[in-house]
Design an enzyme around this catalytic site. Sequence first.
Site, PDB file in Angstrom:
ATOM      1  CG  ASN A 318      -2.229   0.781   0.942  1.00 52.46           C
ATOM      2  OD1 ASN A 318      -2.406   1.346  -0.137  1.00 52.46           O
ATOM      3  ND2 ASN A 318      -3.104   0.822   1.932  1.00 52.46           N
ATOM      4  CG  HIS A 354      -8.104   0.865   7.686  1.00 54.33           C
ATOM      5  ND1 HIS A 354      -6.922   1.571   7.761  1.00 54.33           N
ATOM      6  CD2 HIS A 354      -7.958   0.016   6.644  1.00 54.33           C
ATOM      7  CE1 HIS A 354      -6.104   1.166   6.800  1.00 54.33           C
ATOM      8  NE2 HIS A 354      -6.709   0.227   6.107  1.00 54.33           N
TER       9      HIS A 354
END
Length: 464
Positions: A318, A354
């Site tokens: 990521n 998240h």
Amino acid sequence: MAGGLIASLAQNIGLTEPALKLVLGILAGYPFALIYRKFLYNKDGVFQCLYFTACGLTLGFWNYGIGMFHCLATILFSYLAITFLKGPLMVSVVFIFNFIYLLTGYVYSSTDSYDITWTMPFCVLVLRLIGVAFDVYDGTRPKEQLSSDALQSALKEKPTLLQVLGHSLFPSACLVGPQFSMRRFLDFINGKFHLKTSDGNILPPDSTQYALIRFGMGLFYIIVFQILSLFVHEDLIISNEYAEMNFIKRMFLLGVWGRFILYKYISCWLLTEGACILFGLSYNGEENGFKKWNGVSNIKLSIFENSSQFNHYIMSFNANTNHWVAQHIYKRLKFLGNKYYSQGGVLLFLAVWHGLHSGYYATFLHEFIVIYVERDFQHMIKPYESVTQFLNNSVVKILCQIILRLYAFVFMGWSLLPFVYLQYSRYLAAFANCSYAGVFVFYLWPILYGPILRIFLRKEKKLA
């Protein structure tokens, strides 16, 4: 009728309908890119932005229906804030509004598992809009106050609404990323990445070969993911079957399970990157006469597959989001005066971004502890020349590499347990099924292993 076909196909290949629609949406980036190269490359930026917006909205509404109106609402609000506000107030309003909207979405749409809903593209969009606000603000600040990254992405002029829409809804990056700056997007549509021939003609980028390579790698990782699914599944670690295995087999399967989980993300990122390369967005200059197309690469495979410490995973996995966080959050927390405070702030930011499940917070707390342990160990042994010489012995070095590779392989799986299982009761059950291996390896370091190793090293130094 189309919905029934998608549902039937998803059932036959072992995916949920939202997951299959997401994969098809990612793959749609390739025909969109081919159309762009054929008809719109080097055309006026207005037409390009209209095309990107139309394609992105098509993908969004097909995947998430009216949920895409949430994305449109926040794009419009953020554009108005960026246009009519200035300085830290503008950044604060965009930041707070988007995060509150995202968290509200999590509250009303989240379940006990990982959800493929409108909040998935929205969490990508939140970072993109906040990044634009920071870049506009940086464009008004003195250059000497900016980091090297901020200098490259700062915007001297505020973007138009159409540019914000095109950037936010770029078809090969609006569903699962990658992140890229408004500066890169503007350079792309304004022709700075153009391929010019010797006679002055402008051609589409010679990036097809590179796009096909990343596309092929994405398919390869999908195949590997499917092969691994024959041996492991998402709920394996909390199953009675797993709990009854011997310790060695459990640890090996924990590592395999971790790869199974990560390859799902890696395959999607490789496919989206390939589409971005085909568009020409990922141009990253030249090196030794060769064009580089890694400007939006989200996974550094050579580092990832050869990881021997957790920092390698952070460096490779990521990568664009990590770069975004480093530029816009970590470097702006320098006023705290302590790198651990800054790292803690970054990890808290990522956990909130998240979602609200406790597993996200446990995951990023674990990351903080693991990085602390690894750095503390490295700093501890660095001053001791005898230890360094011993570790540099060719035989010892090979043995250490084997041990460290196994360590990173197994405990990456451990680190993902809260992230995957999300609920406190589920990841605690997973910890128990893994004999609390990560607790013994990492969490006892500050109170047991670290002090003992320090005493041992001091004794060795005195004897020397």
